[in-house]
Design an enzyme around this catalytic site. Structure first.
Site, PDB file in Angstrom:
ATOM      1  N   CYS A   1       7.443  49.551  66.856  1.00 45.68           N
ATOM      2  CA  CYS A   1       7.293  50.655  67.824  1.00 45.68           C
ATOM      3  C   CYS A   1       8.581  50.500  68.262  1.00 45.68           C
ATOM      4  CB  CYS A   1       6.337  50.056  68.434  1.00 45.68           C
ATOM      5  SG  CYS A   1       5.950  50.722  70.631  1.00 45.68           S
ATOM      6  N   CYS A  35       7.650  50.097  72.302  1.00 45.58           N
ATOM      7  CA  CYS A  35       8.204  48.116  72.317  1.00 45.58           C
ATOM      8  C   CYS A  35       9.386  47.563  72.592  1.00 45.58           C
ATOM      9  CB  CYS A  35       7.197  47.784  71.521  1.00 45.58           C
ATOM     10  SG  CYS A  35       5.308  48.703  71.210  1.00 45.58           S
TER      11      CYS A  35
END
Length: 105
Positions: free
Chosen positions: A30, A33
């Site tokens: 991600c 993230c």
């Protein structure tokens, strides 16, 4: 205090009854993230005495993600004495996260 990596098995022990805990639900693939990780490190350095920061890899720990209705990542949930009290989804600035945490610490 250092950021703690939490698993489905250790979630209750690490989060419940621990005062204010910010849990980052994330995954290694991600992009946002990865972008929020250094922000969490800075927060830990600045307010780690008042707020515990924990990370849950949703790929490895799907039970915790499902339990708290995590549909998108990053999702950050604030727990107060083991109960979820706030949730933010997506990349957040350090100031935005401090604002969320200040409501609960």
């Amino acid at each position: 205090m250092a950021i703690v990596n939490v698993t489905d098995q250790s979630f209750n022990q690490e989060v419940e009854g621990q005062g204010t805990v910010l849990v980052d639900f994330w995954a290694p693939w991600c992009g946002p993230c990865k972008m929020i990780a250094p922000i969490l490190e800075e927060l830990d350095t600045e307010i780690g005495e008042q707020v515990k920061i924990a990370k849950v890899n949703v790929d490895d720990n799907p039970e915790s993600a499902s339990r708290f209705g995590v549909m998108s990542i990053p999702t950050l949930i604030v727990f107060k004495d083991g109960q979820p009290v706030d949730k933010v989804v997506g990349l957040q600035s350090k100031d935005a996260l401090k604002g969320v945490l200040s409501r609960h610490s």
